[in-house]
Design an enzyme around this catalytic site. Structure first.
Site, PDB file in Angstrom:
ATOM      1  N   SER A 129      42.274  35.517  37.220  1.00 19.90           N
ATOM      2  CA  SER A 129      41.215  34.515  37.158  1.00 19.90           C
ATOM      3  C   SER A 129      40.162  34.923  36.142  1.00 19.90           C
ATOM      4  O   SER A 129      39.911  36.100  35.925  1.00 19.90           O
ATOM      5  CB  SER A 129      40.555  34.348  38.530  1.00 19.90           C
ATOM      6  OG  SER A 129      39.514  33.388  38.457  1.00 19.90           O
ATOM      7  N   LYS A 183      45.157  34.140  45.129  1.00 15.32           N
ATOM      8  CA  LYS A 183      44.742  33.377  43.939  1.00 15.32           C
ATOM      9  C   LYS A 183      44.744  31.881  44.243  1.00 15.32           C
ATOM     10  O   LYS A 183      43.871  31.135  43.773  1.00 15.32           O
ATOM     11  CB  LYS A 183      45.684  33.687  42.773  1.00 15.32           C
ATOM     12  CG  LYS A 183      45.392  32.890  41.490  1.00 15.32           C
ATOM     13  CD  LYS A 183      43.971  33.105  40.994  1.00 15.32           C
ATOM     14  CE  LYS A 183      43.791  32.687  39.536  1.00 15.32           C
ATOM     15  NZ  LYS A 183      44.193  31.325  39.203  1.00 15.32           N
ATOM     16  N   HIS A 186      41.652  31.171  46.145  1.00 13.63           N
ATOM     17  CA  HIS A 186      40.563  31.249  45.165  1.00 13.63           C
ATOM     18  C   HIS A 186      40.440  29.925  44.410  1.00 13.63           C
ATOM     19  O   HIS A 186      39.346  29.372  44.247  1.00 13.63           O
ATOM     20  CB  HIS A 186      40.829  32.401  44.191  1.00 13.63           C
ATOM     21  CG  HIS A 186      40.061  32.344  42.908  1.00 13.63           C
ATOM     22  ND1 HIS A 186      40.385  31.483  41.881  1.00 13.63           N
ATOM     23  CD2 HIS A 186      38.970  33.036  42.477  1.00 13.63           C
ATOM     24  CE1 HIS A 186      39.538  31.630  40.889  1.00 13.63           C
ATOM     25  NE2 HIS A 186      38.674  32.571  41.225  1.00 13.63           N
ATOM     26  N   ASN A 187      41.570  29.393  43.938  1.00 11.08           N
ATOM     27  CA  ASN A 187      41.539  28.153  43.171  1.00 11.08           C
ATOM     28  C   ASN A 187      41.092  26.980  44.034  1.00 11.08           C
ATOM     29  O   ASN A 187      40.385  26.085  43.559  1.00 11.08           O
ATOM     30  CB  ASN A 187      42.917  27.868  42.576  1.00 11.08           C
ATOM     31  CG  ASN A 187      43.231  28.764  41.396  1.00 11.08           C
ATOM     32  OD1 ASN A 187      42.518  29.733  41.135  1.00 11.08           O
ATOM     33  ND2 ASN A 187      44.298  28.467  40.680  1.00 11.08           N
ATOM     34  N   GLU A 190      37.475  27.180  44.295  1.00 12.52           N
ATOM     35  CA  GLU A 190      36.945  26.741  43.004  1.00 12.52           C
ATOM     36  C   GLU A 190      36.851  25.217  42.968  1.00 12.52           C
ATOM     37  O   GLU A 190      35.841  24.658  42.510  1.00 12.52           O
ATOM     38  CB  GLU A 190      37.849  27.255  41.889  1.00 12.52           C
ATOM     39  CG  GLU A 190      37.463  26.855  40.485  1.00 12.52           C
ATOM     40  CD  GLU A 190      38.484  27.327  39.483  1.00 12.52           C
ATOM     41  OE1 GLU A 190      38.968  26.490  38.685  1.00 12.52           O
ATOM     42  OE2 GLU A 190      38.811  28.536  39.486  1.00 12.52           O
TER      43      GLU A 190
END
Length: 480
Positions: A129, A183, A186-187, A190
């Site tokens: 990232s 991840k 995380h996205n 986001e």
């Protein structure tokens, strides 16, 4: 000339910048791209004058590497990854390591890990990232997969990662697909952060009638306080940009948001695991809705905004109410995200270190913020914390922000501004803190039309009951 420390396949933006970052830190890299022209262009340009080996074939790349060979894939997620792996396998030897640094879906990573382990190869799925800037100067890296591969790559990747609180934003996550799972979450977070910021922007500009310069100044001020983050910082910068004729650049950008699917993956995974990831789900839906530009324009003509008498006391700190709504909703978004991580950790046996994950996101990545340090400290205080909202710091923060949060939602409703993220967070909070919910009525309805049975508050937990709702309304115990 010595062998290369690592091979990298795929010289698109992220791959090129990672190579330059690796080179800056003294690592000799061999590179390969499917098209030789791109490799030559890179070596003649950005990669010129560096200790980088250009390879015209995968066999040449593998031959340029020291043993055990470390090969980093920076290719588009999906069938392309499998195709490259298929070509690599005959060229590698047991003990060699393949690292997938793309945005692969974690079930694919778990499948590849198992497949390669069967032939003696070690596989890592590593979330990366930070975008172009992070790749070049220090990304957040989330490696998972074969634990025996981690010691072989640790020093290399920790040397190029961002650093926060004196620690590299690159730590072992877990086995199998854990790295790409983290991840993915995380996205998803986001997506939620970006949606919340967009809603706050619209409340400030169209709900409070602030000029774009005033809104830019508000975001700049917020970036000095509790909301300090990369996304708040770049929002202030974006709003300050104007076209040559003086019109704000953002006003000329089509209001149809794109996406690459990782937020949707997060939402679907939450549905499969039964985790109420409501805010991220609404952020994904908001992007879907934004894409319906023609239908939205027709609906705007069909349902014009009615004049509203806005009861808004000008002496009240409305900008601070919007701030509190954004902050509180962000708290809920992260609380939901870590609920999903906990469920996955239990499901897959990963034993995720939640505080360390927050530290991974503290620098280099898109969602980096001061806020993540608070999450790290919460899990340091209580590693088995069931929900971030139970931490004293976060509970106190919610209490302080709650009144302003509700005022901001009311403002949006009054003036017809959609707030799917902020209101989803508030609805979740109100539901989560409710000792009793109307699901008792839902169970009665399910029993009425489908004889699905129900439990009673005054009976053992395992006991099930059914009512003859259309007959004598008698109740009987029907334990299976």
């Amino acid at each position: 000339m010595g062998k290369a420390h690592l091979g990298l396949i795929g010289l698109a933006v992220m791959g090129r910048n990672l190579v330059l970052n690796l080179s800056d830190h003294g690592h000799r890299v061999a590179v390969y791209n499917r098209t030789w022209d791109r490799t030559q262009e890179f070596l003649a340009g950005e990669g010129g004058g560096r200790d980088i080996l250009g390879c015209a074939s995968l066999a040449e790349l593998v031959g340029a590497l020291r043993s055990p060979r470390l090969v980093l894939l920076m290719v588009r997620a999906g069938p392309g990854v499998d195709a490259v792996i298929d070509q690599l396998v005959p060229l590698l030897a047991p003990g060699d390591v393949i690292i997938d640094g793309g945005n692969s879906h974690y079930p694919d990573t778990a499948r590849r890990h198992a497949r390669l382990a069967a032939v003696g190869l070690r596989f890592l799925g590593m979330g990366v990232s930070g975008g172009e800037e992070g790749a070049r100067h220090g990304p957040s890296l989330m490696p998972g997969g074969d634990p025996q591969a981690w010691p072989l790559v640790r020093d290399i990747f920790q040397s190029i990662a961002a650093v926060a609180e004196g620690e590299p934003c690159c730590q072992w996550v877990g086995e199998g697909g854990a790295g790409h799972y983290v991840k993915m979450v995380h996205n998803g977070i986001e997506y939620g952060d970006m949606q919340l910021i967009a809603e706050a922007y619209q409340l400030l500009r169209h709900g409070l009638d602030l000029s774009i310069d005033q809104v830019a100044a508000v975001f700049g001020r917020w970036n000095q306080g509790l909301l300090e983050s990369y996304l708040i910082e770049i929002t202030a910068a974006i709003l300050a940009v104007r076209d040559p004729d003086g019109v704000p650049r953002v006003d000329r950008i089509l209001d149809s948001a794109g996406q690459k699917g990782t937020g949707q993956w997060t939402t679907l995974d939450a549905l499969e695991q039964g985790i109420p990831l409501t805010l991220i789900g609404e952020a994904v839906n908001a992007r879907f809705l934004s894409a319906l530009t023609g239908e939205r324009e027709r609906a705007a003509r069909t349902f014009p905004t009615l004049p509203r008498a806005l009861d808004r006391d000008p002496s009240q700190p409305w900008v601070e109410f919007v701030h509190d709504a954004l902050y509180a909703a962000k708290l809920v978004s992260y609380a939901q995200g870590f609920m999903l991580l906990r469920a996955a950790s239990n499901r897959f046996g990963w034993q995720l270190a939640y505080g360390d994950i927050a530290l991974l996101w503290r620098g280099g990545c898109i969602i980096r913020s001061r806020f993540l340090g608070d999450i790290k400290r919460a899990f340091d205080r209580a590693p088995d914390l069931e929900n971030l909202l139970f931490d004293d710091f976060f509970a106190a923060a919610i209490r302080r922000a709650e009144a302003g949060w509700r005022r901001a939602v009311t403002l949006g409703v009054q003036v017809g501004i959609p707030l799917p993220g902020i209101t989803a967070a508030l609805s979740f909070f109100d539901g989560y803190r409710s000792a009793r919910l109307p699901a008792n009525l839902l169970q009665a309805q399910r029993d009425y039309f489908g004889a699905h049975t129900y439990a009673r508050l005054d009976a053992p937990a395992a006991a099930r009951f059914h009512t003859d709702w259309t007959g004598d309304q008698g109740e009987r115990r029907v334990d299976e």
